[in-house]
Design a protein around this motif. Structure first.
Motif, PDB file in Angstrom:
ATOM      1  N   CYS A 101       0.811  -1.216   0.000  1.00 58.63           N
ATOM      2  CA  CYS A 101       0.000   0.000   0.000  1.00 58.63           C
ATOM      3  C   CYS A 101       0.846   1.268   0.000  1.00 58.63           C
ATOM      4  O   CYS A 101       2.026   1.249   0.378  1.00 58.63           O
ATOM      5  CB  CYS A 101      -0.884   0.044   1.242  1.00 58.63           C
ATOM      6  N   HIS A 124      -4.875   6.897   7.609  1.00 59.55           N
ATOM      7  CA  HIS A 124      -4.637   5.857   6.596  1.00 59.55           C
ATOM      8  C   HIS A 124      -3.267   5.222   6.798  1.00 59.55           C
ATOM      9  O   HIS A 124      -3.135   3.995   6.741  1.00 59.55           O
ATOM     10  CB  HIS A 124      -4.735   6.468   5.193  1.00 59.55           C
ATOM     11  N   TYR A 158      -2.787   1.238   7.718  1.00 58.88           N
ATOM     12  CA  TYR A 158      -2.017   0.318   6.882  1.00 58.88           C
ATOM     13  C   TYR A 158      -0.821  -0.254   7.635  1.00 58.88           C
ATOM     14  O   TYR A 158      -0.463  -1.430   7.471  1.00 58.88           O
ATOM     15  CB  TYR A 158      -1.525   1.024   5.618  1.00 58.88           C
ATOM     16  N   TYR A 186      -2.397  -2.944  10.092  1.00 59.82           N
ATOM     17  CA  TYR A 186      -3.352  -3.966   9.661  1.00 59.82           C
ATOM     18  C   TYR A 186      -2.615  -5.191   9.119  1.00 59.82           C
ATOM     19  O   TYR A 186      -1.683  -5.074   8.324  1.00 59.82           O
ATOM     20  CB  TYR A 186      -4.295  -3.399   8.597  1.00 59.82           C
ATOM     21  N   ALA A 200      -2.035  -5.676   5.335  1.00 53.10           N
ATOM     22  CA  ALA A 200      -1.432  -4.578   4.589  1.00 53.10           C
ATOM     23  C   ALA A 200       0.044  -4.413   4.899  1.00 53.10           C
ATOM     24  O   ALA A 200       0.497  -4.665   6.012  1.00 53.10           O
ATOM     25  CB  ALA A 200      -2.170  -3.275   4.897  1.00 53.10           C
ATOM     26  N   LEU A 227       2.617  -1.221   4.353  1.00 58.09           N
ATOM     27  CA  LEU A 227       2.792   0.159   3.897  1.00 58.09           C
ATOM     28  C   LEU A 227       4.183   0.303   3.285  1.00 58.09           C
ATOM     29  O   LEU A 227       5.197   0.151   3.962  1.00 58.09           O
ATOM     30  CB  LEU A 227       2.610   1.129   5.068  1.00 58.09           C
ATOM     31  N   GLN A 234      -9.615  -0.705   6.265  1.00 54.19           N
ATOM     32  CA  GLN A 234      -9.405  -2.148   6.355  1.00 54.19           C
ATOM     33  C   GLN A 234     -10.326  -2.894   5.382  1.00 54.19           C
ATOM     34  O   GLN A 234      -9.917  -3.873   4.747  1.00 54.19           O
ATOM     35  CB  GLN A 234      -9.644  -2.613   7.786  1.00 54.19           C
ATOM     36  N   ILE A 251      -8.832  -2.825   1.926  1.00 58.82           N
ATOM     37  CA  ILE A 251      -7.761  -3.803   1.790  1.00 58.82           C
ATOM     38  C   ILE A 251      -8.336  -5.223   1.693  1.00 58.82           C
ATOM     39  O   ILE A 251      -7.874  -6.045   0.893  1.00 58.82           O
ATOM     40  CB  ILE A 251      -6.764  -3.704   2.958  1.00 58.82           C
TER      41      ILE A 251
END
Length: 338
Positions: free
Chosen positions: A6, A18, A22, A25, A28, A30, A297, A300
């Motif tokens: 992400c 955000h 990310y 989570y 995800a 980042l 979330q 994603i």
């Protein structure tokens, strides 16, 4: 478990949510953040241990990145979103999708062409209060809608101190997307006619050329909705947000009043009484807690599971159309057809 790679473009107040989501989570990863303000980009980069850039095209050209949040100012979504979609990225864009129907239509067209997800972040659909009352509504517990009334306003320090781009937006673009979406979501319908009025003066005296307040009446045929917004709640008011939502039904009523669900802090040190609005996002034990992270979330999850989000591209487009029609009604001083 393979994670979705992400990026976040625009790491201001909400963009940071955000980033935090990310970063924490489990599905995800980042990879990179972007902001044209290098000082802010570097600050968030160091805080969350993630690489940064000041050029969004670097993210578009990075083939590893699969999902991108666009949290730039309200008026600055279209070019970035289109660039991401053209480069096969799934996109979560902050509300409003755009500040013109023309821009929103271009974005939706590109999403369809690319086959990628384009989701607008209407995070109040994930707000537990609204989820709860919608469950009651969907079960028919209040009958048919007679009318809806909702207001969402901010204290004047939001346009004067939070952003340097307030004059390119306004309470109608910054706040109406929330309540207009809720009304369309609950009723599963779109208005037929719109009448609105708005006033300027207080903000323009501070150099911010936008509406102080806007009131609109949305005629859905079988029911109507009154929506109100403003950016001029006095600085002395203890809460930064005034948020109220009511559906009057043929057999009952549903109300969410955020002026009642509040935390109160009184401080002699700061010489103030404040009611912090904390339901959406609070960092707890280095994790984002609150409903503001839930649609991120969900986005994603949809990329991961290759499924459609509960918020469609058309939901974002229709939201922009309605608000643009509200502005048109103000300017024409007349009722307009949707």
């Amino acid at each position: 478990m393979e994670k979705i790679k992400c990026a976040v473009i625009g790491v201001g107040i909400f963009g940071e949510i955000h980033v935090h989501t990310y970063k924490t989570y489990e599905r995800a990863e980042l990879v990179k953040i972007c902001d044209i303000n290098e000082k802010r980009a570097k600050e968030i980069s160091e805080k969350y241990n993630v690489r940064y850039t000041t050029d969004y095209k670097e993210i578009a050209e990075d083939e590893k990145i699969q999902a991108v949040s666009v949290a730039t100012p309200d008026f600055a979504h279209k070019d970035i979103v289109v660039e991401m979609l053209k480069n096969n990225k799934n996109v979560l864009v902050e509300k409003p999708m755009a500040t013109s129907t023309k821009d929103a239509e271009i974005m939706v067209k590109e999403a369809k062409k690319s086959g990628k997800i384009l989701m607008t972040d209407f995070h109040n659909r994930f707000n537990p209060y609204f989820v709860q009352i919608k469950e009651s509504f969907d079960k028919g517990e209040i009958g048919d809608i007679s009318f809806i009334y909702s207001r969402l306003s901010d204290r004047i320090d939001v346009p004067l101190k939070w952003f340097n781009w307030s004059g390119k937006s306004g309470p109608h673009w910054f706040l109406f997307p929330h309540i207009v979406d809720l009304i369309c979501w609950f009723s599963n319908s779109l208005p037929k006619k719109i009448f609105a009025t708005g006033k300027k003066g207080i903000l323009s005296s501070h150099g911010v050329n936008t509406y102080d307040s806007v009131t609109g009446i949305l005629d859905f045929g079988k029911f109507y909705a009154t929506v109100e917004t403003s950016w001029i709640i006095p600085q002395s008011w203890p809460s930064i947000v005034d948020f109220y939502f009511k559906i009057e039904g043929s057999k009952g009523r549903l109300i969410v009043d955020f002026n009642e669900f509040i935390c109160k802090i009184s401080s002699d040190v700061k010489n103030e009484l404040s009611f912090p609005f904390i339901a959406g996002y609070v960092p707890v034990d280095k994790k984002p807690i609150g409903f503001a992270s839930l649609p991120i979330q969900h986005f994603i999850d949809c990329v991961y599971e290759n499924r459609k989000p509960v918020i469609s591209p058309e939901d974002g487009l229709n939201n922009v159309k309605i608000i643009e029609k509200i502005v048109e009604s103000i300017e024409k001083e007349n009722i307009v057809e949707y």
